[in-house]
Scaffold this motif. Structure first.
Motif, PDB file in Angstrom:
ATOM      1  N   ARG A  24       0.824  -1.232   0.046  1.00 20.94           N
ATOM      2  CA  ARG A  24       0.205   0.077   0.136  1.00 20.94           C
ATOM      3  C   ARG A  24       0.859   1.255  -0.131  1.00 20.94           C
ATOM      4  N   PHE A  25       2.001   1.241   0.688  1.00 20.67           N
ATOM      5  CA  PHE A  25       2.889   2.283   0.678  1.00 20.67           C
ATOM      6  C   PHE A  25       3.499   2.380  -0.647  1.00 20.67           C
ATOM      7  N   TYR A  27       2.435   1.496  -3.518  1.00 18.58           N
ATOM      8  CA  TYR A  27       1.527   2.167  -4.322  1.00 18.58           C
ATOM      9  C   TYR A  27       1.236   3.711  -4.187  1.00 18.58           C
ATOM     10  N   ASP A  28       1.244   3.759  -2.762  1.00 17.27           N
ATOM     11  CA  ASP A  28       1.138   5.377  -2.376  1.00 17.27           C
ATOM     12  C   ASP A  28       2.215   5.949  -2.991  1.00 17.27           C
ATOM     13  N   PHE A  34      -6.415   4.928  -6.385  1.00 17.10           N
ATOM     14  CA  PHE A  34      -6.734   3.744  -5.719  1.00 17.10           C
ATOM     15  C   PHE A  34      -8.190   3.566  -5.947  1.00 17.10           C
TER      16      PHE A  34
END
Length: 127
Positions: A24-25, A27-28, A34
């Protein structure tokens, strides 16, 4: 026997959660917009990368595997910062170019990329 299975399942769930946060980090940092599909990709990737922990009987095999995952995630992040695309799998097999690769990787890692390692290091510290 049931206690061993419970411990492996518990470690698998912890690793899944830490990998979920790490991806998640990641892709952030890639500034991905998202939606529900990306969450399914993150869940699938996390489940897949955590799967070998279920079959490892000894901790000494789990730690090198986690180290490989950390290097894999850092290589994706540093490659993305330079080329704005994901690193192809064939690039990992280019052994001829390793002479100048280590300094290049060290210079391309940002301080913000270290937050990718926090969930995995928290998992290792709890074991």
């Amino acid at each position: 026997m049931h206690i061993i299975l419970f411990k492996r399942t518990f470690v698998y769930c912890l690793l899944f959660l830490s990998l979920f946060l790490t991806f998640r980090f990641l892709y952030d940092g890639m500034l991905v917009d998202f939606n529900k599909i990306y969450y399914f990709h993150i869940i699938g990737d996390s489940l897949f990368f955590a799967l070998p922990v279920l079959f490892c009987k000894k901790k000494r095999f789990v730690y090198p595997y986690l180290l490989l995952i950390v290097f894999y995630i850092l290589s994706i992040a540093s490659y993305y910062h330079i080329y704005y695309t994901l690193m192809p799998l064939s690039s990992y097999l280019l052994i001829d170019n390793l002479q100048g690769l280590i300094p290049s990787i060290c210079h391309s890692v940002y301080w913000g990329d270290l937050k990718l390692l926090v969930p995995i290091f928290l998992l290792v510290s709890t074991r």
